[in-house]
Enzyme design. Structure first.
Site, PDB file in Angstrom:
ATOM      1  N   GLU A 130     -10.058  -5.697   2.587  1.00 40.15           N
ATOM      2  CA  GLU A 130      -8.618  -5.445   2.708  1.00 40.15           C
ATOM      3  C   GLU A 130      -8.085  -5.892   4.068  1.00 40.15           C
ATOM      4  OE1 GLU A 130      -6.484  -2.080   0.719  1.00 40.15           O
ATOM      5  OE2 GLU A 130      -6.488  -1.307   2.781  1.00 40.15           O
ATOM      6  N   GLN A 148       0.841  -1.189   0.000  1.00 44.32           N
ATOM      7  CA  GLN A 148       0.000   0.000   0.000  1.00 44.32           C
ATOM      8  C   GLN A 148       0.884   1.249   0.000  1.00 44.32           C
ATOM      9  OE1 GLN A 148      -1.399   2.686   1.333  1.00 44.32           O
ATOM     10  NE2 GLN A 148      -3.587   2.550   0.937  1.00 44.32           N
ATOM     11  N   TRP A 177      -3.515   5.583  -8.792  1.00 41.10           N
ATOM     12  CA  TRP A 177      -4.890   5.718  -8.335  1.00 41.10           C
ATOM     13  C   TRP A 177      -5.590   6.823  -9.117  1.00 41.10           C
ATOM     14  CZ3 TRP A 177      -4.944   5.767  -2.230  1.00 41.10           C
ATOM     15  CH2 TRP A 177      -4.111   4.756  -1.745  1.00 41.10           C
ATOM     16  N   ARG A 185     -20.451   6.615  -5.023  1.00 39.82           N
ATOM     17  CA  ARG A 185     -20.984   5.730  -3.999  1.00 39.82           C
ATOM     18  C   ARG A 185     -22.343   6.192  -3.521  1.00 39.82           C
ATOM     19  NH1 ARG A 185     -15.607   4.540  -0.206  1.00 39.82           N
ATOM     20  NH2 ARG A 185     -14.548   3.186  -1.719  1.00 39.82           N
ATOM     21  N   TRP A 236     -11.281  -2.088   7.370  1.00 40.99           N
ATOM     22  CA  TRP A 236     -11.116  -1.847   5.937  1.00 40.99           C
ATOM     23  C   TRP A 236     -11.670  -3.006   5.116  1.00 40.99           C
ATOM     24  CZ3 TRP A 236     -10.602   2.909   4.636  1.00 40.99           C
ATOM     25  CH2 TRP A 236      -9.956   3.800   5.503  1.00 40.99           C
ATOM     26  N   HIS A 282      -2.332  -3.796  -0.084  1.00 39.08           N
ATOM     27  CA  HIS A 282      -3.440  -3.076  -0.693  1.00 39.08           C
ATOM     28  C   HIS A 282      -4.328  -4.060  -1.451  1.00 39.08           C
ATOM     29  CE1 HIS A 282      -4.599   0.903  -2.936  1.00 39.08           C
ATOM     30  NE2 HIS A 282      -5.612   0.343  -2.310  1.00 39.08           N
TER      31      HIS A 282
END
Length: 368
Positions: free
Chosen positions: A317, A247, A356, A365, A314, A280
């Site tokens: 993850e 990550q 990213w 979302r 998380w 990650h």
């Protein structure tokens, strides 16, 4: 011809046959007899044994020894064809970063690998690599096209690739013109009310698809988040039995500072004082068998937490980090393979392979 002549001729023929037969069975080649296996119960039921039992007996083991030699040669050739870590990986090329784990797994950074050696090796193996990606709801419009376009350009160049695309609305799939050796399969999945459930349920979905067909179609499989973009070649140096991704925000941190799940009630629980790296969930992979094991074990943990009315910090993850704590990955990818430019660009990040996308959670979302 009178009777006496016929008798003499018959005796000559029989004598000739006997002499030829005697010479033949005492020669190295004189081993090609066939006996019905049912008349030789010692031979057993093996079709291989049935074929060579009598020749071996005649030649006092000549064929068996020859077979042993051939087997040794095949084993030697197989051993020579195996790729050693030192053939393609040099951990000393990047002394400023961690390039080898305590359990001797390579941490792949730019400059540590020889991709030409690997490309040549895997081309001979005629491998196919799979890549799963999920895009649900507004993630389709915001991220999927750019992800696939960049993957088409940079992912496993020169090797056959199958993209497994999971969407909740097939009609909204972007039209992508794929390059040579590339194909995709689109699957409709059930939408979930919460993004957290989408994230966690992908473990179940990936496992189901591996069992149903993926295990028969590819040699290696990667699972990736859709809100990323390939920036440069993401090649065969990343392939391994079990592959984890560092990550970007935590690769220099102390394990006690990692955002592991710290509640004992959760199946993802990792106590302080334990842990190697923070991995990650945006990228993980390996052989289909290993990825199946990863997804099944993570999903078991998720179900156990649901039963106990708890959700890991998380989500999937957290469970992935617990899995890799107990089952060490055989290869780890540096943050160069999943970088966040919001961090900046430190000197140890030499070449970003994937980055990213901007996280527009308020847009994509349903529940933030």
């Amino acid at each position: 011809m009178n009777v006496k002549g016929k008798v003499i001729l018959s005796m000559l023929v029989v004598s000739t046959v006997i002499v030829v037969f005697w010479e033949y069975i005492h020669s190295p080649e004189g081993s090609l007899f066939w006996i019905n296996p049912s008349r030789n119960p010692e031979v057993g039921g093996s079709s291989i044994q049935k074929g060579w039992w009598l020749p071996r007996w005649f030649n006092n083991g000549y064929h068996e020894e020859d077979g042993d030699i051939n087997e040794e040669k095949e084993q030697r050739n197989e051993d020579e064809s195996k790729l050693k870590l030192s053939d393609w990986f040099n951990p000393f090329k990047r002394p400023e970063v961690v390039t080898m784990t305590k359990w001797k797994a390579p941490v792949v950074w730019e400059g540590t690998y020889n991709r030409a050696v690997l490309d040549n090796y895997y081309a001979k193996q005629k491998i196919t690599v799979g890549l799963t990606v999920f895009a649900v709801g507004r993630y389709i419009e915001h991220y999927l096209e750019e992800f696939l376009t960049s993957a088409n350009k940079h992912f496993m160049v020169g090797h056959p690739v199958i993209f497994y695309i999971m969407v909740d609305d097939v009609s909204r799939m972007p039209l992508i013109e794929l390059g040579p050796l590339r194909s995709f399969k689109v699957f409709k999945i059930k939408p979930e009310k919460r993004w957290q459930d989408i994230s966690m349920m992908r473990m179940k979905t990936i496992g189901e698809h591996i069992v149903a067909h993926i295990q028969h179609e590819v040699d290696f499989l990667f699972c990736m988040d859709v809100d990323q973009v390939f920036q440069d070649k993401f090649g065969v140096e990343t392939l391994g039995e079990s592959v984890a991704q560092l990550q970007a925000w935590w690769y220099k941190a102390d394990p006690n500072d990692f955002t592991y799940e710290r509640r004992k009630e959760s199946a993802a629980y990792i106590p302080f004082g334990e842990g190697d790296f923070y991995y990650h969930a945006a990228i993980f992979g390996g052989t289909p068998t290993q990825v199946l094991n990863i997804t099944q074990e993570c999903f078991k943990g998720i179900l156990k937490d649901k039963k106990n009315d708890i959700e890991a910090q998380w989500h999937d993850e957290s469970h992935l980090n617990k899995y890799f704590l107990l089952n060490k990955p055989t290869k780890i990818l540096s943050p160069e393979y999943c970088w966040d430019y919001h961090i900046g660009l430190p000197a140890d990040i030499k070449l970003v392979k994937m980055s990213w996308q901007t996280k527009e959670y308020n847009v994509v979302r349903n529940n933030v």
